[in-house]
Design a protein around this motif. Structure first.
Motif, PDB file in Angstrom:
ATOM      1  N   ILE A 917       0.739  -1.310  -0.116  1.00 47.92           N
ATOM      2  CA  ILE A 917      -0.003  -0.024   0.036  1.00 47.92           C
ATOM      3  C   ILE A 917       0.899   1.129  -0.012  1.00 47.92           C
ATOM      4  O   ILE A 917       0.588   2.082  -0.520  1.00 47.92           O
ATOM      5  CB  ILE A 917      -1.071  -0.004   1.284  1.00 47.92           C
ATOM      6  CG1 ILE A 917      -2.203  -1.391   1.069  1.00 47.92           C
ATOM      7  CG2 ILE A 917      -1.741   1.290   1.405  1.00 47.92           C
ATOM      8  CD1 ILE A 917      -2.828  -1.463   2.288  1.00 47.92           C
ATOM      9  N   LYS A 919       4.123   1.447  -1.072  1.00 49.36           N
ATOM     10  CA  LYS A 919       5.145   1.720  -2.199  1.00 49.36           C
ATOM     11  C   LYS A 919       4.435   1.513  -3.609  1.00 49.36           C
ATOM     12  O   LYS A 919       5.220   1.606  -4.345  1.00 49.36           O
ATOM     13  CB  LYS A 919       6.586   0.780  -1.889  1.00 49.36           C
ATOM     14  CG  LYS A 919       7.272   1.179  -0.603  1.00 49.36           C
ATOM     15  CD  LYS A 919       8.332   0.206  -0.398  1.00 49.36           C
ATOM     16  CE  LYS A 919       9.079   0.487   0.874  1.00 49.36           C
ATOM     17  NZ  LYS A 919       9.900  -0.761   1.079  1.00 49.36           N
ATOM     18  N   LYS A 920       3.547   0.740  -3.446  1.00 48.75           N
ATOM     19  CA  LYS A 920       2.648   0.628  -4.705  1.00 48.75           C
ATOM     20  C   LYS A 920       3.179  -0.878  -5.184  1.00 48.75           C
ATOM     21  O   LYS A 920       2.409  -1.671  -5.869  1.00 48.75           O
ATOM     22  CB  LYS A 920       2.664   1.761  -5.782  1.00 48.75           C
ATOM     23  CG  LYS A 920       1.999   2.910  -5.291  1.00 48.75           C
ATOM     24  CD  LYS A 920       0.744   2.702  -5.189  1.00 48.75           C
ATOM     25  CE  LYS A 920       0.261   4.159  -4.387  1.00 48.75           C
ATOM     26  NZ  LYS A 920      -1.059   4.001  -3.596  1.00 48.75           N
ATOM     27  N   LYS A 921       4.470  -0.866  -4.976  1.00 42.86           N
ATOM     28  CA  LYS A 921       5.188  -2.220  -5.521  1.00 42.86           C
ATOM     29  C   LYS A 921       6.270  -2.609  -4.717  1.00 42.86           C
ATOM     30  O   LYS A 921       7.072  -1.974  -3.955  1.00 42.86           O
ATOM     31  CB  LYS A 921       5.560  -2.035  -7.375  1.00 42.86           C
ATOM     32  CG  LYS A 921       6.791  -1.231  -7.260  1.00 42.86           C
ATOM     33  CD  LYS A 921       6.863  -1.078  -8.862  1.00 42.86           C
ATOM     34  CE  LYS A 921       8.305  -0.375  -9.125  1.00 42.86           C
ATOM     35  NZ  LYS A 921       8.546  -0.344 -10.467  1.00 42.86           N
ATOM     36  N   HIS A 934       2.762  -5.848  -7.660  1.00 48.11           N
ATOM     37  CA  HIS A 934       2.106  -4.631  -7.418  1.00 48.11           C
ATOM     38  C   HIS A 934       0.765  -4.397  -6.523  1.00 48.11           C
ATOM     39  O   HIS A 934       0.138  -5.752  -6.249  1.00 48.11           O
ATOM     40  CB  HIS A 934       1.576  -4.197  -8.899  1.00 48.11           C
ATOM     41  CG  HIS A 934       2.826  -4.435  -9.764  1.00 48.11           C
ATOM     42  ND1 HIS A 934       3.657  -3.262 -10.323  1.00 48.11           N
ATOM     43  CD2 HIS A 934       3.450  -5.228 -10.668  1.00 48.11           C
ATOM     44  CE1 HIS A 934       4.475  -3.384 -11.048  1.00 48.11           C
ATOM     45  NE2 HIS A 934       4.279  -5.004 -11.606  1.00 48.11           N
ATOM     46  N   GLU A 935       0.641  -3.402  -6.214  1.00 45.74           N
ATOM     47  CA  GLU A 935      -0.414  -3.224  -5.290  1.00 45.74           C
ATOM     48  C   GLU A 935      -1.938  -3.833  -6.036  1.00 45.74           C
ATOM     49  O   GLU A 935      -2.672  -4.430  -5.233  1.00 45.74           O
ATOM     50  CB  GLU A 935      -0.859  -1.743  -5.085  1.00 45.74           C
ATOM     51  CG  GLU A 935      -1.790  -1.360  -4.007  1.00 45.74           C
ATOM     52  CD  GLU A 935      -2.076   0.014  -3.964  1.00 45.74           C
ATOM     53  OE1 GLU A 935      -1.580   0.785  -4.722  1.00 45.74           O
ATOM     54  OE2 GLU A 935      -2.747   0.429  -2.993  1.00 45.74           O
ATOM     55  N   GLU A 936      -2.050  -3.553  -7.333  1.00 46.26           N
ATOM     56  CA  GLU A 936      -3.119  -4.213  -7.896  1.00 46.26           C
ATOM     57  C   GLU A 936      -3.296  -5.771  -8.138  1.00 46.26           C
ATOM     58  O   GLU A 936      -4.195  -6.004  -8.767  1.00 46.26           O
ATOM     59  CB  GLU A 936      -3.412  -3.244  -9.279  1.00 46.26           C
ATOM     60  CG  GLU A 936      -2.448  -3.312 -10.411  1.00 46.26           C
ATOM     61  CD  GLU A 936      -1.417  -2.132 -10.078  1.00 46.26           C
ATOM     62  OE1 GLU A 936      -1.333  -1.663  -8.971  1.00 46.26           O
ATOM     63  OE2 GLU A 936      -0.655  -1.800 -11.011  1.00 46.26           O
TER      64      GLU A 936
END
Length: 1054
Positions: A917, A919-921, A934-936
């Motif tokens: 959450i 760093k996004k990755k 990755h976050e997604e």
RNA sequence: GGGUCCAUAGCUCAGCUUGGUUAGAGCGUUCGGCUGAUAACCGAAAGAUCGCCAGUUCAAAUCCGGCUGGACCCA
């Protein structure tokens, strides 16, 4: 002291007796401290039957308004009245005499008998109505009721006639009515529509030759050939097309769409349509009157008035007959109206027994319907009959004699409302109607400005005080007894004669103009004129000046064209100005039975007023009326509904007062001393108090506003919410714990609570009083020492702006939702509410500062040891779980995917999630393989940490530590035990505050016994006992209870 | 026959003016729980083709038209 349970019927009767004994009604009327004095004169109920539930509803609204206005600081002159004359009363009286009221019968038994019966009958029904009014609590001044049949009322009513006479708004004309030749009386509209029978009549097709045309005829159809004698014109529909049909060497005019059918019916095969002509083009065409030789008078009219002419009207039906209609204005209402419009004369050669007069020439002296076949024969001789046969159809008959009715133009008296100009409309526009629909309807009725026929050929009514001279025909109008006596030629009953038929008929007057003998026009007045005079006639001149226009009136929607209309027209006529005699008029909707059917005598589904009022709690009935629907809506009356929500509201209100009283008495509460001002000074108000005080201001504002707009259902609903949801469901449970204590050090806090509760309840009582007068007056008198002799001497509370507190209200709403969510979580986690929890954490969407006091209250209500309120998850005992997005990751990782799963199982997913959450990755190395996540790639699921339970509802998350630790279990157990003992105490009828000698307990569970021993002091306080014992053995007659499957036996020593 | 008003959950209503997440609420019902003012209360669940049919619109409970049914008034 209040009884511990609400017994409405006893309570209500006690209040009635109290009101009577203490003259509350009279004292309210005589008080001098009211700012404004306003009038109210009710629409008089007709005393021809018992009051039913619909009447009760109407009377309830009157009383509601009276109490509302009184509490608003107005002194209301609240007058009742009774409609005692007119058709319905006369018919009922005749019925009770066992007669039908026809002319011959009346001559035989004498009018006196009927009048006597009517007077006797209205007294009987009056008693029923008074009884119902008393049950209902209607605070009307029945001592000063007006009675529409009384001489003094009639004389005042005549004053309105006088004004109309002077303004030339009263005069004679004709009106077409259904008339029974046998009974020799005109029938009212409702009487006509009540009786239709299948009867045989002639069916005559004939033709009349048009002038200015060679051989062209109009074809006409009638079922009443005698009306050809009074024929004046022929109607055509302006929008229809008519055909010229060649039959033999003649041309017939017939509606185009009727040609085929008609020719078929007439059995004419040989015809040819020659051309068409529009309805409008027929206008003004004249025809030769077929009976010109037989009726010389018609020939005269022909020359003088250009009668026997074609006219146009939309009402002409082109789907029957020939599509042309023969019209006899003396024998048809539409015909009459069209003749008036066209300026054509009314040829009306009938006497009272419906025999033709000399004017009818050949037919003179013959009963109208007996000329049917003579007319056919006369036409046949002239070759004008096309076809004469018979028809069976529905035809109105007299309900008394079952004779065929005849439509006759009768000489009647009218108010020329059409000449009043825009005065009536102006007056009506200035009135408040509260709702748009009834307003529009009423204004439309006023706009019609139709002449009002005020005369009736009846017995029991206000006599028309006009005497017509037998010599010169002069109308001698005399509008008072004095004038009549002064001008009388003969006064057979002396100067104190009764102002009714037959006495008034016997008086003859010396004609003012010629000195001849004048006889009274034998009419009585329309009953609507009678009751419509009430705003003037029920008062003295002085009162009329002071109280009229009256402040407010309310009646059923059926009175739009009835009383509301007659009041307004009479007021405008009387005042000779656009002045209404009422400022506001609320039209009420109708009431339907439980099966949603209209209540009627014939269906036998009438719900009796007295019966219902005796059977059900009256306050609940009244609340139900007000609460269920808006006053203009139709109310479907379902008696069982009264005992559902409405009763619940009153029951709750009652018990709230009981609760206040029972508790406050113990602490020596005195509402004169410990009022809100005192509490504010003491500074002991907490935010719960501030909340309910703020709410009470809003409720006050909303309720009064709803009352003022006649939205009584809104007022009832506002109060319902305040009583049940806010006081009973929220405030009381919140402060209940504090009141359990009898610790002297918290006495002021308890007194503060009493002051708040007392303040709110008193407000609720006053605001609810117009709807529920009994319970509110009783509670007011019983529970408050700072009071007057009746709640009706109070006034509506003012909104105290200082107590309005948006912040507190907003915060309370949030707190309330938090508590709900916490309770829901307990339910989910199977955690009893009595068991305290160690820790509770809320995550709420908005930042709110909670004071220490508020936190304490919350902790108490949630029953938690620790409480944290946060707006984010940072400090919350939550963790994330990760749900891999397999579809996405699978495409990328392929055969390495299982490795990721293994890794996720072993790793701390919460930390990984937070990293994702943030760093996004995240870059990882698993078994030598480098991965970028990755976050997604994941779904993040919030989960409670070990030992916690979580629930989210409405944006609020709550976490509770659900572990059962021994001290908490013990605390819960004690509450469980206490609650069982308390239930038992209640069962054996002990007062909550009574301290018993000893409570003896036995259980098959050691833990329970040990806990009781350990917490004996706490338990003693909770259940109010001097001593607690635990024993090894118990007797069978002890109270047996169960806690989580374990037995508990209780004995209480008083 | 004409006019006015109405039609949304079993009931009572909100939403319609100004079209836009999953049509809301209270009562009632069912299940579970709580209760020393209460026949109160708390939690959950079930429950709606927004009367019907067309139309306008990307989109209609909402706007337009028609129909059906109901209430009232008038003929």
């Amino acid at each position: 002291m209040l009884e511990p349970s609400y017994k409405p019927k006893e309570l209500e009767e006690k209040v009635r007796v109290y009101w009577d004994k203490n003259n509350i009604r009279r004292r309210v009327e005589e008080r001098e401290d009211q700012k404004e004095v306003v009038g109210y004169v009710e629409g008089p109920p007709t005393l021809n039957g018992e009051p039913h539930i619909g009447h009760v509803r109407g009377r309830f609204y009157k009383d509601l308004w009276f109490r509302y206005a009184t509490l608003s600081g107005k002194k209301v002159i609240f007058r009742g009245g009774w409609d005692t004359q007119g058709l319905p009363v006369e018919l009922q009286a005749a019925k009770e005499l066992g007669i039908t009221g026809e002319k011959q019968e009346l001559i035989k038994i004498g009018m006196e008998k009927l009048v006597e019966k009517a007077k006797e009958m209205i007294k009987t029904y009056y008693a029923s109505w008074i009884s119902s009014d008393r049950l209902l609590g209607l605070m009307m001044d029945h001592e000063k009721d007006y009675w529409t049949y009384r001489d003094e009322y009639i004389e005042r009513e005549w004053q309105i006639l006088k004004a109309a006479w002077e303004e030339r708004l009263l005069g004679e004309s004709y009106r077409v009515v259904g008339y029974c030749p046998h009974c020799q009386t005109a029938l009212s509209h409702s009487e006509v529509s009540s009786e239709y029978e299948l009867l045989e009549d002639p069916s005559l097709y004939y033709k009349a030759k048009l002038r200015d045309h060679e051989n062209r005829y109009i074809v006409l159809w009638t079922t009443m050939p005698f009306t050809l004698i009074t024929d004046v014109m022929v109607g055509a529909n302006p929008d229809a097309s008519y055909s010229i049909v060649e039959v033999g060497n003649e041309e017939w005019v017939i509606a185009s769409n009727r040609v085929a059918d008609l020719m078929n019916e007439l059995g004419i095969a040989d015809y040819k349509v020659k051309g068409n002509v529009l309805g409008v083009d027929l206008k003004g065409k004249r025809y030769y009157y077929p009976l010109a030789e037989e009726v010389p008078k018609q020939k005269e009219y022909d020359e003088k008035f250009k009668t026997h002419v074609m006219v146009l009207d939309q009402s002409v039906d082109i789907s029957t007959g020939s599509g042309l209609v023969h019209m006899a204005p003396a024998n048809g209402e539409i015909d009459f109206n069209i003749a008036q419009r066209e300026g054509l004369p009314i040829f009306n050669p009938f006497d009272d027994s419906v025999h033709f007069t000399q004017e009818a020439g050949k037919y003179a002296g013959i009963f109208a319907r007996d000329t049917d076949f003579i007319v056919i024969e006369d036409l046949r001789k002239k070759g004008l009959v096309i076809k004469a046969s018979k028809i069976i159809h529905e035809y109105p008959t007299c309900w008394r004699s079952h004779h065929r009715l005849v439509w006759l133009a009768r000489r009647e008296y009218f108010y020329w409302v059409d000449k009043v100009g825009d005065k009536a409309l102006k007056a009506a526009e200035g009135v408040e109607y509260f709702f748009e629909a009834p307003k529009n309807r009423f204004l439309n009725i006023i706009r019609e400005m139709k002449p009002w026929c005020i005369s009736r050929e009846r017995v029991w009514g206000t006599p028309l005080p006009i005497w017509t001279c037998s010599q010169c025909g002069e109308k001698n109008a005399l509008f008072s007894r004095k004038e009549i006596v002064q001008n009388a030629l003969e006064l057979p009953d002396g100067p104190n004669f009764e102002l009714h038929r037959p006495w008034v008929d016997r008086i003859t007057i010396k004609c003012k103009k010629c000195g001849g003998k004048a006889f009274r026009e034998s009419f009585v007045l329309d009953t609507w004129h009678n009751s419509g005079a009430s705003q003037y006639a029920a008062f003295t001149d002085e009162e009329y000046r002071r109280y009229v226009p009256v402040e407010f009136l309310t009646e059923g929607i059926d009175q739009t064209r009835g009383w509301a209309y007659s009041l307004l027209i009479l007021s405008v006529i009387f005042n000779k100005a656009p002045k209404s005699c009422y400022k506001a008029f609320l039209f009420q909707g109708h009431i339907l039975g439980p099966d949603e059917a209209k209540m009627s005598k014939s269906l036998g589904n009438i719900i009796d007023g007295n019966e219902t009022l005796s059977q059900y709690p009256v306050d609940a009935i009244r609340f139900y009326f007000a609460w269920k629907v808006s006053p203009i809506a139709t109310l479907v009356f379902k008696p069982n509904e009264i005992l559902e929500r409405p009763f619940q509201v009153l029951n709750t209100l009652y018990h709230l007062h009981v609760y206040l009283q029972q508790n406050s008495v113990l602490d020596g509460f005195n509402d004169k001393k410990h009022n809100l001002i005192w509490a504010q000074k003491e500074g002991k108000l907490n935010f719960l108090d501030e909340w309910i005080l703020s709410r009470s201001q809003r409720i006050t504002e909303e309720t009064i506003k709803s009352y003022s707009k006649s939205e009584f259902n809104e007022a009832a609903k506002t109060l319902e919410k305040f009583i049940i949801e806010e006081i009973s469901q929220k405030y009381v449970p919140a402060i209940r714990r504090e009141l359990w204590s009898d610790d002297p050090s918290t006495l002021d806090r308890r007194l503060t609570i009493y002051s708040v509760l007392s303040y709110c309840l008193k407000k609720a009582d006053i605001l609810l009083h117009p709807i529920c007068p009994f319970i509110t007056d009783c509670l007011y008198l019983e529970c408050f020492t700072d009071r007057k002799d009746s709640i009706l001497f109070e006034s509506f509370p003012e909104v105290d702006e200082k107590l309005l507190n948006d912040l507190v209200e907003r915060k309370f709403t949030l707190v309330d939702r938090m508590i709900s969510t916490a309770n829901a979580l307990r339910m989910k986690a199977k955690l009893k509410r009595r068991w305290p929890v160690r820790e509770t954490v809320f995550i709420i969407p908005t930042t709110e500062d909670f004071t220490e006091q508020e936190i304490r209250v919350l902790k108490d209500l949630i029953n938690t040891k620790q409480l944290t309120i946060a707006t984010d998850l940072a400090s919350a005992p939550t963790k994330y779980n990760l749900k891999p997005n397999v579809e996405k990751l699978g495409k990328r990782l392929r055969k390495d995917l299982p490795k990721l799963f293994t890794f996720l199982e072993r790793t701390d997913r919460d930390t990984l999630a937070e990293e994702l959450i943030a760093k996004k990755k995240v870059e990882l190395e698993i078994e030598g393989i480098k991965l970028i996540l990755h976050e997604e790639d994941f779904q993040f699921i919030i989960e409670p940490k070990e030992g916690y339970d979580l629930l989210e509802s409405d944006g609020i998350k709550v976490l509770m530590k659900v572990s059962r630790e021994s001290d908490l279990i013990k605390e819960g157990t004690i509450r469980d035990v206490a609650r069982r003992i308390q239930a038992y105490r209640k069962e054996i009828g002990l007062n909550p505050t009574y301290v018993v000698k000893s409570v003896i307990l036995w259980s098959d569970d050691n833990e329970i016994i040990e806990t009781v021993r350990e917490k004996v002091e706490e338990l003693k306080f909770l259940v109010r006992t001097e001593n607690i014992e635990t024993v090894e053995r118990c007797d069978e007659d002890w109270k047996e209870e169960e806690i989580d499957g374990k037995r508990l036996m209780i004995k209480i020593v008083i």
